[in-house]
Design a protein around this motif. Structure first.
Motif, short mmCIF file in Angstrom:
data_model
loop_
_atom_site.label_atom_id
_atom_site.label_comp_id
_atom_site.label_asym_id
_atom_site.label_seq_id
_atom_site.Cartn_x
_atom_site.Cartn_y
_atom_site.Cartn_z
N ASN A 109 51.57 43.04 -4.78
CA ASN A 109 51.32 43.93 -3.65
C ASN A 109 50.95 43.08 -2.45
O ASN A 109 49.86 42.51 -2.41
CB ASN A 109 50.18 44.90 -3.99
CG ASN A 109 49.92 45.89 -2.85
OD1 ASN A 109 50.65 45.93 -1.87
ND2 ASN A 109 48.86 46.68 -3.00
N PRO A 110 51.90 42.93 -1.49
CA PRO A 110 53.20 43.60 -1.39
C PRO A 110 54.31 42.81 -2.09
O PRO A 110 54.10 41.70 -2.55
CB PRO A 110 53.44 43.63 0.11
CG PRO A 110 52.85 42.34 0.58
CD PRO A 110 51.61 42.14 -0.27
N HIS A 111 55.49 43.41 -2.13
CA HIS A 111 56.71 42.73 -2.58
C HIS A 111 57.86 43.25 -1.73
O HIS A 111 57.75 44.29 -1.07
CB HIS A 111 56.98 42.99 -4.07
CG HIS A 111 57.20 44.43 -4.39
ND1 HIS A 111 56.15 45.31 -4.62
CD2 HIS A 111 58.33 45.17 -4.52
CE1 HIS A 111 56.63 46.52 -4.88
NE2 HIS A 111 57.96 46.46 -4.82
N ASP A 112 58.95 42.52 -1.72
CA ASP A 112 60.11 42.87 -0.88
C ASP A 112 61.34 43.16 -1.73
O ASP A 112 61.43 42.75 -2.90
CB ASP A 112 60.45 41.73 0.09
CG ASP A 112 59.37 41.51 1.14
OD1 ASP A 112 58.55 42.43 1.35
OD2 ASP A 112 59.34 40.41 1.74
N HIS A 113 62.29 43.86 -1.12
CA HIS A 113 63.61 44.11 -1.72
C HIS A 113 64.68 43.86 -0.66
O HIS A 113 64.59 44.41 0.45
CB HIS A 113 63.75 45.56 -2.20
CG HIS A 113 62.84 45.94 -3.32
ND1 HIS A 113 63.20 45.83 -4.64
CD2 HIS A 113 61.56 46.43 -3.31
CE1 HIS A 113 62.20 46.25 -5.40
NE2 HIS A 113 61.20 46.62 -4.62
N ARG A 114 65.68 43.07 -0.99
CA ARG A 114 66.85 42.97 -0.11
C ARG A 114 67.69 44.23 -0.29
O ARG A 114 67.84 44.74 -1.40
CB ARG A 114 67.68 41.73 -0.44
CG ARG A 114 66.94 40.42 -0.18
CD ARG A 114 67.89 39.23 -0.28
NE ARG A 114 67.15 37.99 -0.18
CZ ARG A 114 66.73 37.46 0.97
NH1 ARG A 114 67.01 38.08 2.12
NH2 ARG A 114 66.05 36.33 0.99
N ILE A 115 68.26 44.70 0.80
CA ILE A 115 69.08 45.91 0.76
C ILE A 115 70.55 45.52 0.92
O ILE A 115 70.93 44.88 1.90
CB ILE A 115 68.69 46.90 1.87
CG1 ILE A 115 67.18 47.15 1.88
CG2 ILE A 115 69.46 48.21 1.72
CD1 ILE A 115 66.64 47.76 0.61
N SER A 116 71.35 45.92 -0.05
CA SER A 116 72.79 45.65 -0.01
C SER A 116 73.55 46.93 0.32
O SER A 116 73.14 48.03 -0.06
CB SER A 116 73.25 45.11 -1.37
OG SER A 116 74.67 45.10 -1.44
N TRP A 117 74.66 46.77 1.03
CA TRP A 117 75.53 47.91 1.37
C TRP A 117 76.95 47.66 0.88
O TRP A 117 77.88 48.38 1.26
CB TRP A 117 75.55 48.11 2.89
CG TRP A 117 74.22 48.43 3.48
CD1 TRP A 117 73.21 47.55 3.78
CD2 TRP A 117 73.74 49.72 3.85
NE1 TRP A 117 72.13 48.22 4.30
CE2 TRP A 117 72.43 49.55 4.37
CE3 TRP A 117 74.28 51.01 3.80
CZ2 TRP A 117 71.66 50.62 4.82
CZ3 TRP A 117 73.51 52.08 4.26
CH2 TRP A 117 72.22 51.88 4.76
N ASP A 118 77.12 46.69 0.03
CA ASP A 118 78.45 46.26 -0.40
C ASP A 118 78.94 47.11 -1.57
O ASP A 118 78.91 46.70 -2.73
CB ASP A 118 78.42 44.78 -0.78
CG ASP A 118 79.80 44.24 -1.10
OD1 ASP A 118 80.78 44.89 -0.71
OD2 ASP A 118 79.89 43.16 -1.73
N ASN A 119 79.37 48.32 -1.28
CA ASN A 119 79.91 49.23 -2.28
C ASN A 119 80.85 50.19 -1.57
O ASN A 119 80.82 50.31 -0.34
CB ASN A 119 78.78 49.98 -3.00
CG ASN A 119 77.80 50.62 -2.04
OD1 ASN A 119 78.08 51.67 -1.47
ND2 ASN A 119 76.64 49.98 -1.84
N PRO A 120 81.74 50.87 -2.30
CA PRO A 120 82.80 51.66 -1.65
C PRO A 120 82.32 52.70 -0.66
O PRO A 120 82.95 52.89 0.38
CB PRO A 120 83.52 52.30 -2.84
CG PRO A 120 83.30 51.35 -3.97
CD PRO A 120 81.92 50.81 -3.77
#
Length: 450
Positions: free
Chosen positions: A319-330
């Motif tokens: 706490n805290p932690h991060d997430h990368r956000i991907s948009w690579d999908n159809p």
């Protein structure tokens, strides 16, 4: 000419001309369905790929073909093979061969012909048949309603045009064809598989999409009888992935073959945090007080998100932690990746531009709740971290938990965890005395990442 060649060139397998057609293209006419008392009371459907000769529990259902075409090509190539099986059910909807907008017009017309021919053929064998209606753009209106008598009972599906997967951009296409169908066919009744749009007129028989799935049947339909395996073949190649696909996840039929692109659901304000201005950071406050900070990339789409919580498992998340956000999908939906933990302290969460902007979203109570099982499964498959309350207890589900797998547990009680390969397996988790599958649309979701 040999006898073999003569028999082939004059066979109905090739000519398909035994049923009188109307109009310019002589598309076969499906006789009007003659309703019986109770035909439409609490109506459920069963997918063609789930029918079999041994079924004794679902014969009061109507058979539908709102499936990928390869699952039922056999009814065109070998129409006699399924007569005995189909005749056992209450009625059969004519096969919904696809009418994608991107299809060549000749293919669209061919699929209308196949739809009506199969329906007319089954009717000639004594099967009760209801025409399934589909369309492309306005250029298909000259033929896509042929072969259906005025005043007929018809069937449609709103699934591909509806809000599933955050898609709403095909509703206009659907309503244009639907209204033209009303004008041309004047149907007596319209069976609608999936929730009707409020604008839809006519005597509509709503068929619940979820309750018609094999999950709510009385036997395990995943074990397909040998006779049905051919419906999984294209060009002779077995498609083994079909055994794990959701039988009720329709993904074909009409509209665009590529599907609609993801967009924020207006009924779920927390979705708005994934889109913004380049360099912007949005601060979202969940129902349980958790704070998520979402950073926009140069294209105005989220690229990183910080969760100021450990999701009630300090051994899995800092706490805290991060997430990368991907948009690579159809369909270009956001996909949070595995957690990036900071056991020695997190770096500053800042934007890349010189101008700092922080917008705040306060999530309304109840807006994160799951409306359907399919929505829950989609959320998990997209990488969700979820916290919900049931009977006064708190539970968490994290997509990337033990061994990188879906992990569900009572809050701060690692000994209660269940590690799952799939969302379906997670739905079998016992939440106290209740199976998660039975209550997932009733629990109060207090935090949810996607």
């Amino acid at each position: 000419m040999t006898e073999e060649n003569y028999n082939y060139r004059t066979s109905q397998t090739l000519l398909r001309n035994q049923f009188p057609g109307k109009g310019k293209w002589k598309i076969p006419v499906i006789p009007k369905f003659q309703p019986k008392d109770g035909d439409f009371n609490d109506l459920l459907l069963i997918g063609f790929d789930k029918t079999n000769l041994e079924d004794q529990n679902h014969l009061d259902r109507m058979v539908h073909f709102f499936l990928y075409d390869y699952r039922f090509e056999r009814v065109w190539k070998n129409p006699e093979a399924d007569i005995e099986k189909l005749s056992r059910y209450r009625a059969v909807l004519s096969p919904d061969f696809s009418m994608y907008l991107e299809m060549a017009p000749a293919m669209q017309m061919y699929n209308v012909f196949r739809n009506r021919w199969c329906g007319a053929y089954w009717a000639s064998k004594g099967i009760r048949v209801i025409p399934t209606v589909n369309w492309g753009d306005e250029s298909t209106f000259d033929f896509c309603f042929d072969g259906i008598e005025k005043g007929s009972v018809v069937a449609v599906s709103t699934y591909m045009a509806s809000e599933h997967d955050h898609r709403k951009d095909q509703k206009e296409w659907f309503m244009a064809g639907y209204n033209e169908m009303l004008r041309r066919i004047e149907p007596e009744r319209i069976i609608c598989y999936n929730t009707p749009f409020p604008e839809m007129q006519g005597d509509i028989v709503y068929v619940d999409y979820e309750r018609s799935s094999w999950r709510y049947m009385d036997y395990d339909q995943k074990a397909m009888p040998h006779e049905d395996l051919d419906c999984y073949k294209i060009g002779g190649a077995n498609h083994t992935f079909c055994d794990t696909m959701d039988a009720y996840m329709i993904g074909k039929g009409g509209g665009s073959a590529y599907g609609g692109k993801w967009r924020p659901n207006p009924n779920k304000p927390q979705d708005q945090r994934y889109l913004g201005n380049p360099g912007e950071i949005k601060r979202t406050i969940m129902n349980n007080g958790d704070v998520y900070k979402t950073k926009m990339g140069p294209d105005g789409r989220a690229e990183m998100e910080r969760h100021e919580t450990n999701h009630n498992r300090g051994d899995k998340h800092t706490n805290p932690h991060d997430h990368r956000i991907s948009w690579d999908n159809p369909d270009e939906h956001p996909v949070p990746g595995p957690p990036i933990n900071y056991p020695n302290g997190a770096p500053e969460f800042k934007n890349f531009s010189e101008v700092f902007c922080m917008k705040e979203i306060i999530v309304p109570y109840g807006s994160m709740n799951f409306e359907t099982i399919s929505e829950f499964k989609r959320s998990i498959n997209w990488g969700a971290e979820i916290e919900f309350e049931w009977n006064g207890a708190v539970f968490n589900i994290i997509r990337y938990g033990t061994d990188g797998k879906i992990t569900i547990y009572a809050a701060n009680k690692p000994e209660t965890e269940k590690v799952c390969e799939t969302a379906d397996e997670a739905l079998e988790y016992m939440v106290g005395d209740d199976r998660l599958r039975d209550i997932i649309t009733k629990v109060h979701v207090v935090s949810r990442s996607i």
